[in-house]
Every structure is written in C-alpha cells, then in structure tokens.
Design a protein around this motif. Structure first.
Motif, PDB file in Angstrom:
ATOM      1  N   GLY A  40       0.750  -1.343   0.059  1.00  0.00           N
ATOM      2  CA  GLY A  40       0.151   0.057  -0.022  1.00  0.00           C
ATOM      3  C   GLY A  40       0.823   1.241   0.099  1.00  0.00           C
ATOM      4  O   GLY A  40       1.215   1.841  -1.008  1.00  0.00           O
ATOM      5  N   CYS A  41       0.962   1.731   1.040  1.00  0.00           N
ATOM      6  CA  CYS A  41       2.020   2.797   1.295  1.00  0.00           C
ATOM      7  C   CYS A  41       3.092   2.770   1.269  1.00  0.00           C
ATOM      8  O   CYS A  41       4.056   3.921   0.869  1.00  0.00           O
ATOM      9  N   GLY A  90      -0.264  -0.939   6.607  1.00  0.00           N
ATOM     10  CA  GLY A  90      -0.652  -2.338   7.128  1.00  0.00           C
ATOM     11  C   GLY A  90      -1.094  -3.147   6.045  1.00  0.00           C
ATOM     12  O   GLY A  90      -1.465  -4.286   6.235  1.00  0.00           O
ATOM     13  N   ALA A  91      -1.092  -2.832   4.709  1.00  0.00           N
ATOM     14  CA  ALA A  91      -1.769  -3.797   3.715  1.00  0.00           C
ATOM     15  C   ALA A  91      -0.808  -4.881   3.489  1.00  0.00           C
ATOM     16  O   ALA A  91      -1.260  -5.942   3.214  1.00  0.00           O
ATOM     17  N   LEU A 150      -4.808   0.867   7.791  1.00  0.00           N
ATOM     18  CA  LEU A 150      -5.525   1.748   7.270  1.00  0.00           C
ATOM     19  C   LEU A 150      -6.633   1.464   6.378  1.00  0.00           C
ATOM     20  O   LEU A 150      -6.354   0.647   5.400  1.00  0.00           O
ATOM     21  N   CYS A 151      -7.984   1.688   6.301  1.00  0.00           N
ATOM     22  CA  CYS A 151      -9.120   1.379   5.495  1.00  0.00           C
ATOM     23  C   CYS A 151      -9.703   2.621   5.080  1.00  0.00           C
ATOM     24  O   CYS A 151      -9.887   3.475   5.746  1.00  0.00           O
ATOM     25  N   ARG A 152      -9.525   2.943   3.742  1.00  0.00           N
ATOM     26  CA  ARG A 152     -10.314   4.327   3.051  1.00  0.00           C
ATOM     27  C   ARG A 152     -11.586   3.914   2.695  1.00  0.00           C
ATOM     28  O   ARG A 152     -12.207   4.838   2.190  1.00  0.00           O
ATOM     29  N   CYS A 153     -12.086   2.855   2.646  1.00  0.00           N
ATOM     30  CA  CYS A 153     -13.479   2.590   2.314  1.00  0.00           C
ATOM     31  C   CYS A 153     -14.353   2.592   3.451  1.00  0.00           C
ATOM     32  O   CYS A 153     -15.524   3.217   3.193  1.00  0.00           O
TER      33      CYS A 153
END
Lengths: 168, 275
Positions: free
Chosen positions: A50-51, A57-58, A145-148
């Motif tokens: 992810g980042c 944390g993905a 992190l979850c952005r949805c």
C-alpha cells in the motif's frame, strides 16, 4: 557468522523461509524486502503493497505468528523463520478461516485492498487477546488503514470472529 | 522504495557485532528490529554499506530484576515491555509508554535498545527512560561502560555511542509507589507525538521527559527544579518549555509546541499526583 557474498551491487544472500508451511529458498539481494520476496520470488500476491512506508498495514503478514509489516522487513530477516500470508490462513481451498468468514458475514470490506493485511492483523490481535472490547479492537488495528469502510464493519467482523455478540 | 545495496552480516553475539563494527567503522549500521532503520534506508536517508543484523542475539532480550533496578536487554521488543508483569508492578511508566509506540506490528519488531540508539527526539521511549533516570550499558571492544540517560543523547539522531559500541542493556529504577503518566499528543493513531511528556514523581524520583521539543529527547530540568522547590503542578508546568528549542514542521510551530509542552506537562504532573 552468516555466509554472505559481496558484489558490485552489494551483498546477496541465500535464504530459506517457511511460507505457509512450505519451504521456500531463493538467492536474493540483501536489500530485498520481505513483501517483494513473497510477491515476486515466491509468487504469493495476496499480500499487498500500500503505502510502502510502514503506515497502512496492507502488507501485514505473520512472522513466527506475530503480525509484522512486510514492507519494513528485509527478506533476510525472515531467513529460517515461519511466515504466514493471507494465502496460508484458510484450512482448505473450499473453507475460509473464521476471520475471513466474519469479514464476509459482516461486510468488513469494500474495495478489498486493505483486507489481506487487515485480516492478518486481526488474527494476530485475537491470538494475543481472545475477547477484546470494541475499543481494544480499534486500538489493535491502528496499524491498518482502510479508506472505504469507515472501519465499523471491520470492527464488527473482528468482534464476531472472537465469538462475541455484534451490535447492529 | 528499495534501500541502496549493502552487505549483510548476521551477528551471533554482541561480541561478534562489535567486531563487525570495529572492522567497518561508520560505514556499518546495527539493525535490531529494523523498524526505524529500514524506513530510513528505503528513503535513502540512511545509506549504510554494511548492515549488521543483531536481531538474532536473543540473549539480549530479557526483563529482569537486578537489585533496586530493572535490567532490560537492548533487544527487548516494545511488545514485551507492554506485556511485562514485572514492569507493570515495578516500573509501570515504561510499559505504558511502550504500548503507545507506533502500532502492534511495529511493537512486535521494534526494540528498546534500537529506539534509544536511534536517538530520534520524536520517539516516545527515550523521554520515559530520561524521566526515570535510567542507565544505559554500552559494550565496545574494550568492555562495557555505563552512560546516564541524561548524557546519552548528543544531537539529532546522534548519541554518546562510539562507532564500535553497541547498547546492550537499559536499567531503570524500581518505583512501584511513584505516580506516573505519559501524555502523547498526536493527530492520528500511530503517528509520532507532536509533543509528548513522560512524568514520574515519587519513590525518590522526580523526572519529566519531553518528546519532540528539541534536537534530542529533553530532560525537563526547569520543571524538575521547580518541583524540588515545592512548586504546584501548574507552576512547575509553566516552565516546561524553558531551555527548549522546539522544532517547526507541518504539524506545529515552535510556539504551539511550547504551549503543548506546558499544557501536557501540567496534565502529566496532575495525573502523577502532584497537587
């Protein structure tokens, strides 16, 4: 002293990592990140990048049973160790792990990108705290992190997976 | 992002690691959990040509009683600190501060020795060790020496450690009856503190450490002196920003940081039982 070789591009190392119970072995650059080892050398692409800065944390996997961020570990740090990825969680190809099942039941995902890391972090959380409170779940997942979803259904899923009642 | 190439050595003992440092000098970097070093290497802010991995030197992973002190191996993880019954009984500040470092994944890997040797003024645990008046044990080619936490941090990401020295143990006093508190002010979970304040008052200790209020973790001497003179929490906290050089960044101006230091110090002192 661990065997190493130097070259114009820096050291390479032969590493052996048990991934999801299966032995894997590759000759990699010492700077190879664990997440790249898993995705590109072993071919398990369920672990997402992810980042790439150890924030989101993905890329969460288990190293010797504990959640870690595989973008912030060198593959050589996992040499001789046990790694579990999202592919190794389900007991069989037609059965989900209880945490995966709970994410499905509680709709704990939307786009799904964070889900492998979120599930791995959640399994590690319950390993350390079998019956967490809602607050402990939220704090325990602070590294993911979850952005949805806004997290609510993810928290419900983890509480459900822990066998506790879930409020609608 | 991928680190620059380097040669990798996995140390089998502290002596082995120190021998590698002696051979490679400042080209080499020790890696414990790697959770400060690897991100900096990925950003190419750190470009060591030799990485000496001390992560498998498991004999330096312990928390045990040592007379009136608690001795903690440098490779003890934050996760171990936050779950230690011994620390919870005898030195609860340290475990409580460990619990708010980063996130669970980081705490599974990050180590107490690593965060101290890294000497980041924005890290939580150095301020706690300062407040406790801890002692750091460094091992070099000629044996070990003890360094007071108050003289360990010498500059931005710089410490008293020589190029061929390695931190092996951290000692903090038992203080089961002291009041203590940690205030961490940040905007989001898992962020570094914009400002943090660690306080411990009682059991013969009066210590206050400040996070992110200068180029090094800061021992708040003006506050400690004021408390020794019998100042109230509010009066002692009013001098918390004195003698600091608060940095400016996207999160906060120096003025705002000084304000935070005063407010958080008062909260930490009140929570530690100072009237």
């Amino acid at each position: 002293m661990f065997v190493f070789r130097t070259g114009i591009l820096g050291g390479r190392v032969d590493i052996s990592v048990t991934v999801n119970g299966e032995p894997t072995s590759h000759d990699v650059e010492a700077r190879r990140l664990l997440v790249h080892y898993l995705r590109e050398d072993v071919g398990l692409t369920g672990t997402n990048i992810g980042c790439d800065t150890s924030s989101c944390g993905a890329c969460t996997v288990h190293l010797n049973g504990e959640s870690v961020k595989s973008c912030t570990l060198l593959a050589v740090q996992a040499d001789g160790q046990d790694v579990t990825t999202i592919e190794g969680l389900a007991p069989s190809s037609d059965e989900l792990h209880p945490m995966q099942e709970a994410f499905r039941q509680e709709h704990g995902l939307q786009c799904g990108y964070c889900t492998p890391g979120m599930v791995m972090a959640a399994v590690s959380l319950l390993d350390e705290n079998a019956k967490p409170t809602e607050l402990e779940v939220r704090q325990g997942l602070e590294g993911n992190l979850c952005r949805c979803t806004g997290y609510h259904n993810i928290v419900k899923a983890v509480l459900a997976a822990s066998g506790q009642p879930v409020k609608d | 992002m991928i680190p620059a190439a380097f040669d990798y050595h996995r140390a089998t003992s502290a002596e082995d690691a120190i021998a590698q440092l002696a051979e490679h000098g400042d080209e080499a970097k020790l890696m414990a959990g790697g959770h400060s070093l690897v991100p900096m290497m990925k950003l190419r802010l750190a470009v060591p040509t030799v990485v000496v991995d001390i992560g498998r030197v498991t004999e330096l992973s312990y928390i045990r009683e040592d007379g009136e002190q608690i001795a903690i191996g440098a490779l003890t993880t934050h996760h171990m600190l936050e779950n230690s019954d011994l620390l919870a009984d005898q030195c609860p500040l340290l475990g409580a501060v460990a619990k708010v470092v980063g996130d669970p994944q980081v705490r599974h890997r990050g180590t107490l020795g690593g965060t101290l040797a890294h000497s980041d003024p924005a890290s939580d645990l150095p301020a706690a060790v300062l407040a406790l008046g801890g002692t750091l044990v460094a091992q070099g080619p000629n044996g070990t020496r003890e360094i007071a936490a108050s003289s360990f941090f010498t500059g931005y990401f710089e410490s008293e450690l020589a190029d061929d020295e390695m931190l092996t143990e951290i000692r903090v006093p038992k203080c089961p009856n002291a009041g203590w508190n940690y205030q961490k002010f940040n905007r989001r979970a898992q962020d570094w503190a914009i400002v943090g304040v660690a306080a411990v008052v009682g059991d013969g200790i009066t210590g206050v450490g400040l996070v992110n209020m200068g180029s090094v973790p800061v021992l708040a001497t003006p506050v400690i002196d004021a408390l020794a003179d019998g100042a109230s929490a509010a009066d002692a906290a009013s001098v918390a920003a004195n003698e600091t050089e608060a940095p400016a960044d996207l999160n906060a101006s120096p003025d705002y940081r000084r304000h935070l230091a005063r407010v958080l110090t008062e909260r930490a002192l009140v929570a530690s039982g100072v009237a």
